[in-house]
Write a protein that holds these residues in place. Sequence first.
Motif, PDB file in Angstrom:
ATOM      1  N   HIS A 121      -3.456  -7.700  -7.753  1.00 35.00           N
ATOM      2  CA  HIS A 121      -4.478  -6.654  -7.703  1.00 35.00           C
ATOM      3  C   HIS A 121      -4.373  -5.958  -6.350  1.00 35.00           C
ATOM      4  O   HIS A 121      -4.388  -6.606  -5.306  1.00 35.00           O
ATOM      5  CB  HIS A 121      -5.869  -7.267  -7.874  1.00 35.00           C
ATOM      6  N   PRO A 122      -4.269  -4.627  -6.320  1.00 35.86           N
ATOM      7  CA  PRO A 122      -4.060  -3.934  -5.040  1.00 35.86           C
ATOM      8  C   PRO A 122      -5.247  -4.088  -4.100  1.00 35.86           C
ATOM      9  O   PRO A 122      -6.409  -4.071  -4.532  1.00 35.86           O
ATOM     10  CB  PRO A 122      -3.849  -2.471  -5.453  1.00 35.86           C
ATOM     11  N   LEU A 123      -4.951  -4.228  -2.833  1.00 30.83           N
ATOM     12  CA  LEU A 123      -5.973  -4.325  -1.793  1.00 30.83           C
ATOM     13  C   LEU A 123      -6.147  -2.944  -1.191  1.00 30.83           C
ATOM     14  O   LEU A 123      -5.297  -2.467  -0.440  1.00 30.83           O
ATOM     15  CB  LEU A 123      -5.535  -5.342  -0.723  1.00 30.83           C
ATOM     16  N   ASP A 124      -7.245  -2.261  -1.530  1.00 33.80           N
ATOM     17  CA  ASP A 124      -7.434  -0.892  -1.066  1.00 33.80           C
ATOM     18  C   ASP A 124      -8.292  -0.854   0.193  1.00 33.80           C
ATOM     19  O   ASP A 124      -8.756  -1.884   0.691  1.00 33.80           O
ATOM     20  CB  ASP A 124      -8.044  -0.023  -2.169  1.00 33.80           C
ATOM     21  N   ALA A 125      -8.497   0.364   0.706  1.00 35.99           N
ATOM     22  CA  ALA A 125      -9.232   0.521   1.965  1.00 35.99           C
ATOM     23  C   ALA A 125     -10.687   0.110   1.816  1.00 35.99           C
ATOM     24  O   ALA A 125     -11.289  -0.423   2.762  1.00 35.99           O
ATOM     25  CB  ALA A 125      -9.136   1.971   2.441  1.00 35.99           C
ATOM     26  N   ARG A 126     -11.275   0.333   0.640  1.00 36.83           N
ATOM     27  CA  ARG A 126     -12.668  -0.056   0.435  1.00 36.83           C
ATOM     28  C   ARG A 126     -12.809  -1.577   0.532  1.00 36.83           C
ATOM     29  O   ARG A 126     -13.754  -2.084   1.161  1.00 36.83           O
ATOM     30  CB  ARG A 126     -13.148   0.441  -0.928  1.00 36.83           C
ATOM     31  N   ALA A 127     -11.865  -2.297  -0.063  1.00 32.86           N
ATOM     32  CA  ALA A 127     -11.902  -3.756   0.015  1.00 32.86           C
ATOM     33  C   ALA A 127     -11.653  -4.242   1.435  1.00 32.86           C
ATOM     34  O   ALA A 127     -12.279  -5.202   1.898  1.00 32.86           O
ATOM     35  CB  ALA A 127     -10.870  -4.353  -0.936  1.00 32.86           C
ATOM     36  N   ALA A 176     -20.189   4.709   4.391  1.00 32.52           N
ATOM     37  CA  ALA A 176     -19.183   3.974   3.621  1.00 32.52           C
ATOM     38  C   ALA A 176     -17.843   4.701   3.652  1.00 32.52           C
ATOM     39  O   ALA A 176     -16.784   4.075   3.787  1.00 32.52           O
ATOM     40  CB  ALA A 176     -19.658   3.800   2.176  1.00 32.52           C
ATOM     41  N   ALA A 177     -17.876   6.040   3.540  1.00 34.42           N
ATOM     42  CA  ALA A 177     -16.636   6.818   3.605  1.00 34.42           C
ATOM     43  C   ALA A 177     -15.998   6.709   4.985  1.00 34.42           C
ATOM     44  O   ALA A 177     -14.762   6.638   5.107  1.00 34.42           O
ATOM     45  CB  ALA A 177     -16.921   8.284   3.279  1.00 34.42           C
ATOM     46  N   ALA A 178     -16.816   6.665   6.031  1.00 36.85           N
ATOM     47  CA  ALA A 178     -16.285   6.542   7.388  1.00 36.85           C
ATOM     48  C   ALA A 178     -15.621   5.188   7.605  1.00 36.85           C
ATOM     49  O   ALA A 178     -14.561   5.094   8.239  1.00 36.85           O
ATOM     50  CB  ALA A 178     -17.410   6.756   8.410  1.00 36.85           C
ATOM     51  N   TYR A 212      -7.723   3.696   7.152  1.00 43.40           N
ATOM     52  CA  TYR A 212      -6.553   4.579   7.079  1.00 43.40           C
ATOM     53  C   TYR A 212      -6.095   4.985   8.474  1.00 43.40           C
ATOM     54  O   TYR A 212      -4.893   5.027   8.762  1.00 43.40           O
ATOM     55  CB  TYR A 212      -6.884   5.829   6.269  1.00 43.40           C
ATOM     56  N   VAL A 213      -7.051   5.299   9.342  1.00 46.96           N
ATOM     57  CA  VAL A 213      -6.703   5.687  10.715  1.00 46.96           C
ATOM     58  C   VAL A 213      -5.985   4.541  11.418  1.00 46.96           C
ATOM     59  O   VAL A 213      -4.989   4.749  12.129  1.00 46.96           O
ATOM     60  CB  VAL A 213      -7.972   6.104  11.494  1.00 46.96           C
TER      61      VAL A 213
END
Length: 391
Positions: free
Chosen positions: A33-39, A196-198, A204-205
Amino acid sequence: MSTSLDSGPLPPAPATALRQRLAELRGPSAAPHPLDARALAALAANPGCKRRALLDGAGVDKAALALALGSPATFGQSQFAFMRGNAFEARVKADGGTELLGLLGVADPHGALVPDLTAAGPEGRAARTALALREATAAGAWTLLDHPMLALEVAGSPAFLEPDAVVVHPDGRWTVVEIKSFPMVDGAADPSKVGAAARQAAVYVLALERVAELTKDASVDHSVLLVCPKDFSNLPTASAVDVRKQLSVTRRQLARLTRIEEIASALPDGVGFDLESRSSGELASAVESVPSAYAPECLSACELALHCRERARSTGAVESLGRAVRGELGGLTAVAEVLSAARGESGDPADPAVAALRRAARLRTDALAAGARAPGAGAGEDTSGAGRGTA
């Protein structure tokens, strides 16, 4: 270097051995399962949770695991919201991203470069993205990278992240673009959603900074571009969001994570999270073999939160009361211990937490006693009760 015929094969490289071990934990037939930035942002907010670190690192589908345990996750994006978000993102990026680049103040959006980032697998796409970033920086032209792939090592395990877009400025600055479908009314959006978006953009930064360190004349902008619908229309508008605070917190918290191979090596023999071959009882035992750090905030960020909350409550763990309360109680880890210390039945009186609990208990007792002695208190209660009875 040669080896004798009876010396056996060379031991696998550490990275290969870790990937093999994580695949065994996940199950041979389960795709990671991909580990995304939100996780990752949620993991950084709770770095003491070894359970989440291991499951995310192994690529275990926590939503499916929670369902198998009988505590399905109750949060997540609806299908309607997902489709609306995709439609809005497609509009923002239409025609080579001219509207998006216009929000950044690009005088000639049609002249911007939009490189092809197609490659095989996440590793290939991450390498292709790094090359495109270097080429765009050297070219000194506006460049839009649509859904680039970034790599970031988390607790010794690689994670691949896919931001909505990254824009390269002619001066070598790289700006992360976050496209969200929640509205921006009169130039302002819901603070909780922006926060949450920040936090997500800060991940990503952080990943981009790893590439920028190896790229001449490159720098990563610590202000990300948040693009949302204007008011309640479908027209895009944008706002710069400073993520330096979130970046600092994320960097520090991810550095605190215990390395995944250390967590995996401490597991008992035979532990696995294969949803196809393991019963619910076996999965529950496997989950309990990995220490967790539950807090009420997990309910909005982790698929296993309901399961962990039930366990925390059944054992009387003070974590179920919140991180702030847990921090104030020091070495008292169970609700029963806290109550016993407050009553003076246990605990070291010199312990600040114990002393505070006993003082709070005395104040409560005094307040209840004063209320009982107040003139007419009992009579007033009886009268009001009688009145309700005859109505």
